[in-house]
Structure formats: C-alpha cells, structure tokens
Design a protein around this motif. Structure first.
Motif, PDB file in Angstrom:
ATOM      1  N   SER B 335       0.834  -1.319  -0.103  1.00 46.77           N
ATOM      2  CA  SER B 335       0.271  -0.176  -0.042  1.00 46.77           C
ATOM      3  C   SER B 335       0.853   1.319  -0.020  1.00 46.77           C
ATOM      4  N   PRO B 336       0.486   2.363  -0.437  1.00 41.18           N
ATOM      5  CA  PRO B 336       1.241   3.516  -0.558  1.00 41.18           C
ATOM      6  C   PRO B 336       1.538   4.100   0.772  1.00 41.18           C
ATOM      7  N   ILE B 337       2.482   5.057   0.833  1.00 48.55           N
ATOM      8  CA  ILE B 337       2.749   5.997   2.099  1.00 48.55           C
ATOM      9  C   ILE B 337       2.284   7.450   1.546  1.00 48.55           C
ATOM     10  N   MET B 338       1.341   7.911   2.213  1.00 45.10           N
ATOM     11  CA  MET B 338       0.851   9.101   1.831  1.00 45.10           C
ATOM     12  C   MET B 338       0.765  10.213   3.217  1.00 45.10           C
ATOM     13  N   GLY B 339       1.352  11.423   2.912  1.00 42.32           N
ATOM     14  CA  GLY B 339       0.945  12.493   4.128  1.00 42.32           C
ATOM     15  C   GLY B 339       2.252  12.761   4.920  1.00 42.32           C
ATOM     16  N   GLY B 356       0.885   3.228  -8.823  1.00 43.14           N
ATOM     17  CA  GLY B 356       0.965   4.599  -9.014  1.00 43.14           C
ATOM     18  C   GLY B 356       0.279   5.460 -10.043  1.00 43.14           C
ATOM     19  N   PHE B 357       0.294   5.020 -11.030  1.00 41.17           N
ATOM     20  CA  PHE B 357      -0.372   5.819 -12.304  1.00 41.17           C
ATOM     21  C   PHE B 357      -1.930   5.639 -12.123  1.00 41.17           C
ATOM     22  N   LYS B 358      -2.593   4.519 -11.569  1.00 40.00           N
ATOM     23  CA  LYS B 358      -3.928   4.520 -11.357  1.00 40.00           C
ATOM     24  C   LYS B 358      -4.326   5.435 -10.258  1.00 40.00           C
ATOM     25  N   ALA B 359      -3.341   6.028  -9.469  1.00 38.11           N
ATOM     26  CA  ALA B 359      -3.968   6.789  -8.162  1.00 38.11           C
ATOM     27  C   ALA B 359      -3.669   8.248  -8.436  1.00 38.11           C
TER      28      ALA B 359
END
Lengths: 89, 404
Positions: B335-339, B356-359
């Motif tokens: 899962s990504p790391i955001m924030g 990543g591109f999908k998001a």
C-alpha cells in the motif's frame, strides 16, 4: 543477460541462479522498543550506490553469502562469507 | 493557404528562472507531482515550483502500462482507487485534453482454485463498496476475449476470472502533459533539469531545498519521486519502509485491433493490453532484486514473451519492438505511504510500487487538500507512514503484487 554474481563457493554464475535476500540489517535485540522493532522489520536504507546484501545460491551450492553491489549498475564489487565481514557491515 | 501555415509553434508549459523562495516545492515532475501542483493551484496556492531532475514524465509516469482499475482487495484500497477511477472518467474534460481514455474492461485470470477464491473475495469487497466486479467462467471469458487459449493445453489452464468492466487504459504521457499544461496556465512553475541535491531541516522543520540551480527556501516540501523516495527522504533525515525494484515491459509491432480487454495473469506474471496504436503492451512483475537500473534484460523478454504466447497463441509470430524498465518503490504491505512525516512540512507521496499511475488524480486531490488545510483526508488516513510503528498495515498483496 542479467548480471553475473561470483558465488564464493562455486565461482561466477548468472544472477538467475541466485535468490536475493535483501540488504543487511541489524537484528533488533530483546530489549528493543516498538519503534526499533518496526525499524528492523520494515524500514530499509535502500541506497542508490554500493549496498551490502544477502544472496542465496539457490540453483547451486545452496549457501547464503554476502555481496557488495552497485544498485545503479548491478555491478557486483565483491562477494564474501558472513564471517568475513567486519563489525560495520 | 497551406494548412501548415496555421500550425504555430506553441509550448505546453513555460521556462522560468528559479526563484529564491516558494510556498510549496514539489520534488518530482511526474504525474503525481504535477497533479498535486494543479490541485494546489485550483485551491489558490500558486507560488509553487515543481522540480524535475530529468524531463517531465521521465520516470514511472512515462514507463507504466497505462492500466487503471479499482478492483482491489482491502476496503481502504478499494475506496481510494474507486475515487481515483471516478476522477479519471472525467479527467479529459477537467484538463481539456484528449487522454485516449478507454474503459474496455479488465480480466484477472485465475489458473487455480486458490486464485478463484481470491477473485471471489475481491469481487465481494468490490461489490460491497460499489465497484463493479464479478467472477466469470470460461464460457463468458471466451465471448469477451476469443483469442485467449481456454483449452486444457497450457501448463496452467484458465479456470475463471475476476471481471472488472470499468477497468481500462488511459494514455500515460497525455495525463502528464495535460496536468503540466493546466498547472502552467494556473501559474505553477515547472522546472526541468533541476535536481534536488539536499534538503534543509532545522529543529524538525523543513527550511528548503538545495538544487543544481541554486537554493530555495520553502515551508512545505512534497516528495513525489516514486522509485527515488529513499534518497530524497534521506536528505530530510527521514527513513522509509521502501525498497526499489525494477519493473519491465515491452511492446510488439502494431496490429489491427483484436484485443478489446485487459488481460492479467498473476500466475504467469504478465498483463497484456492493446494500445490505440495497435501495439500489444505486455508488462511483468517486479524483478526479484532491488536496483536503480532501468535497463531491460533478455531473461525478462524470454520469460514474458513465452507466457504471453501461452495465454494468447496468435501472438506467436508477432515481433517485439521496444522494451524498457522503470523503478517501483515497494512497501512491505503493498500500500502507498501518503501524508506527514516526522519532519514538519515534509510530506511524502510514495510507496507506489506498481500501482502509482492508477492513483494519480486522487493523489493530486488528497495531497493538495492535506497541504492546504493541514487535515489528513479520510481516504488517505490508512496510508500514513506511522502505520508501520502503530502496526496497522494495509495488506494489499492479493490485488497489487502482480495484478496491474
């Protein structure tokens, strides 16, 4: 062709014969805090450049050894047994 | 008059001198960085610089296989990508640019009982959250994709598939260019050939960045550099749970349109789609070792081509045209790391692995909301860096590891 790794036991072989074991880490001790344990389990240096890392000669002698590899070029600088590394590696 | 006379040379975005200070500096001129810049400008934050060490879209944004979908496994992932897909559906109008968007449908093939169970689980989670996904069997698969080998001849015969009708493709370069052009029109500065060489932190707070073109003061710095996240984060003194793996893909010579659905096989480690140019675009899983090298390998071509022909036998005589590699910043839970990070003012948009591109559109919206308001949007709360200390991982491996 991928790249060539010199197994300390068997000599130079194509990387396909080996399994990658990740960069070397320092094991968290029994007194480690939650934060330190998370650091050991999940966090990595992931350097762009020379990295000391584990490899297993999966399709050969089945021995684990260490390699120093340039992660930008995949050039293997040297390979050696775990007992041959200094305290800092 | 000859039509060529009407064709005036024009620029998608302008060049600027680097200023001494900005309100926000975005490191990385890919789809994500530009989407955040565009959304910031829409929210009135326009004193923003996007710094790209190479050219716009040189990294993962120009190297991915353009597939978008929302059929993830975890509720957190599904909710997030569902919103991204919704934004993608309107992105061409939003950015006033033809993005060659095509929701042709997405098939995740199951070659084993266990894979069918995973497909069922994903279909259930998807349906509960309002995402169109269902499990279909060879009779229906044959109608959707007659060129698939559905016999029992292959080593891994196809038993069923997770069918996701709204999944599709959207031209990756166009997404990058459209965001860059609109960001530029709204006053954002895009700086190519501008490499960040250091990040200044004082008392746990971000001060600015150093570049090959001079130093910049900024109270907010966002890292949106995907595969290079570890290096940028290290400059700010932040350690991340990320390893960088290469991922490779290739395209064949162009053929007449014959493949009207995206094919994914986790067992065979490939995904296949046909582009609007007619080329068959085939991607693989990440290489099993970490590396920052983007070159292609013969081993990848041999194995991937073999598997592609196993799935779609008529590809057997088609020639390969181009092959390339890209870098994936892979996290332990896919899962990504955001924030936010432990450094105040230093934000991460990272851990994008192979998804990543999908998001892109939803990252633009949520990261801009976070930077403007200081409040973490609900959609990205599960993806905070702190989840690795709090033991609240979001395991997306069932739907993200090889399925694209």
């Amino acid at each position: 062709m991928t790249f060539v790794i010199a197994c300390p036991n068997c000599g130079p072989r194509e990387a396909l014969e080996f399994s990658f074991g990740g960069e070397t880490t320092r094991r968290a001790g029994p007194e480690a805090s939650e934060q330190e344990l998370a650091g050991y389990l999940f966090f990595r240096d992931n350097v762009m450049g020379r990295q000391i890392e584990w490899w297993l000669h999966r399709d050969g002698c089945r021995k684990w050894f260490l390699a120093e590899r340039n992660t930008m070029t995949n050039q293997i600088e040297r390979t050696f047994w775990p007992h041959e590394r200094g305290r800092t590696a | 008059m000859h039509p060529i006379r009407y064709f005036k040379p024009w620029k998608m975005w302008r060049r600027h001198d680097l200023k001494k200070a900005y309100d926000v500096v975005i490191v990385g001129g890919g789809a994500h960085g530009l989407a955040v810049a565009y959304e910031l400008a829409k929210r009135g934050v326009r004193n923003v610089a996007v710094l790209e060490k190479n050219y716009i879209g040189a990294g993962g944004s120009g190297r991915n296989t353009t597939i978008i979908r929302a059929n993830y496994r975890t509720p957190e992932g599904v909710a997030f990508y569902k919103e991204s897909l919704r934004l993608y559906e309107h992105l061409a109008q939003e950015l006033d640019y033809n993005l060659l968007f095509s929701q042709q449908g997405h098939l995740t093939l199951a070659h084993a009982e266990r894979a069918l169970i995973t497909a069922q689980e994903r279909a259930e989670v998807n349906r509960l959250l309002g995402v169109d996904s269902r499990v279909i069997y060879p009779d229906e698969i044959a109608k959707l994709c007659p060129v698939l080998d559905l016999s029992d001849r292959p080593d891994f015969p196809i038993m069923g598939a997770l069918y996701h009708p709204p999944g599709g493709v959207i031209r990756h370069d166009a997404v990058v260019w459209a965001y860059a052009r609109q960001a530029d029109r709204l006053g954002i500065e895009i700086h190519q050939d501008t490499e960040v060489t250091g990040i200044d932190v004082e008392n746990g707070r971000i001060k600015g960045v150093r570049t090959n073109r001079g130093d910049i003061a900024a109270p907010v710095v966002l890292s949106a550099v995907a595969g290079w996240t570890s290096e940028i984060a290290r400059m700010a003194g932040v350690r991340v749970p990320i390893v960088t793996h290469p991922l490779q893909a290739f395209v064949t010579e162009p053929l007449k349109p014959f493949l009207h659905v995206i094919l994914v096989s986790a067992t065979l480690h490939i995904y296949i789609s046909q582009t609007d140019r007619g080329e068959v675009l085939i991607g693989s899983e990440i290489e099993p070792y970490t590396s920052y090298s983007q070159s292609s390998t013969l081993n990848f071509l041999e194995v991937t081509a073999h598997h592609a022909v196993e799935l779609v036998p008529i590809l057997g005589r088609v020639r390969m045209m181009r092959a390339w590699g890209g870098l994936c910043d892979v996290t332990p839970d896919y899962s990504p790391i955001m924030g936010e990070t432990p450094v105040e003012g230093f934000y991460l948009d990272a851990g994008w692995g192979t998804y990543g591109f999908k998001a892109t559109p939803i990252c633009g919206v949520t990261m801009a909301d976070l930077i403007v308001s200081g409040q973490v949007p609900e959609l990205i709360k599960p993806f905070a860096l702190s989840r690795f200390w709090d033991r609240e991982l979001v395991s997306e491996i069932a739907a993200a590891a090889v399925s694209h």
